[in-house]
Design an enzyme around this catalytic site. Sequence first.
Site, PDB file in Angstrom:
ATOM      1  N   PRO A   2       0.827  -1.213   0.000  1.00 35.58           N
ATOM      2  CA  PRO A   2       0.000   0.000   0.000  1.00 35.58           C
ATOM      3  C   PRO A   2       0.858   1.257   0.000  1.00 35.58           C
ATOM      4  CG  PRO A   2      -0.834  -1.596   1.570  1.00 35.58           C
ATOM      5  CD  PRO A   2       0.482  -2.124   1.091  1.00 35.58           C
ATOM      6  N   GLU A   3       0.422   2.239  -0.776  1.00 29.84           N
ATOM      7  CA  GLU A   3       1.129   3.510  -0.845  1.00 29.84           C
ATOM      8  C   GLU A   3       0.337   4.554  -0.058  1.00 29.84           C
ATOM      9  OE1 GLU A   3       2.391   4.478  -4.846  1.00 29.84           O
ATOM     10  OE2 GLU A   3       2.550   2.367  -5.386  1.00 29.84           O
TER      11      GLU A   3
END
Length: 293
Positions: A2-3
């Site tokens: 996840p960013e």
Amino acid sequence: MPELPEVETVRRGLQPAMEGVTIVRAETRRKDLRFPFQTDFVARLEGQVVTGLGRRAKYLLADLASGDVLLMHLGMSGSFRVIDAAGAAAPGDFHHRRNEGRAHDHVCFTMSSGVEIVFNDPRRFGYMKVVAREALDDEPLLRGLGPEPLGNEFDAAMLARSCRDKKTSLKAALLDQRVVAGLGNIYVCEALFRARLSPRRLAATLALKTGAPSERAERLVAAIHDVLNQAIKAGGSSLRDHRQTTGELGYFQHSFRVYDREGDKCRTPTCKGTVRRFTQNGRSTFWCPGCQT
């Protein structure tokens, strides 16, 4: 992994369930995730009011009344499930069945409101740690992180200064968490496309000889702001493991202009190019050679 938009989406989902609420019980169902839990992990959490829930780069930070901070990272496959007092969480428009393997429910927080917050992580690359607020600046996991790309201090001048003497590619510089925190492969590819800049371009070209930001730096910062804000509004991108706290999928992946679109026609109206992919620093880079220079 996840960013920033995915982590910010999770933060916003957890905020109403955690802020101003006491952690009545904290349960760890194994000795470790990516790293071992501290021996006093549970003791430092139970009975504490969560006074605020923030984010730093890809980390979630829950401020506690004691002066400690609960530091949390989703890793590759981590997700939170918020269960109300009746034992249910209402799905949304993009609901997707979560991992039903309760063996992967590794951490559970029971809140004074009756809500349960469960952290599920099949790959166990996530981690949690309690840190004293006064020691947070020296925390090895956070030390050295660059500015937040949506923060007030991040602008073209700052980006130009950070890249002025770099001999790496522009994409490699943006992925360097010391230059800007929270960006990952997806959003760097998308921002470079929107700014019409080649991922192969030398990072130093963002600065003029005087050190002032070039017009390219101005375009790039604007593109980073746009793509991150749009992704957060869309709930992030769900490619493999990302889920919101309700179980909803993010849907920004439907707005990708280059990422994972190899062989498709470029979406720039005046461009007749085709999206291509190449490996750069071990990661897939998607770009249009026709309009990214």
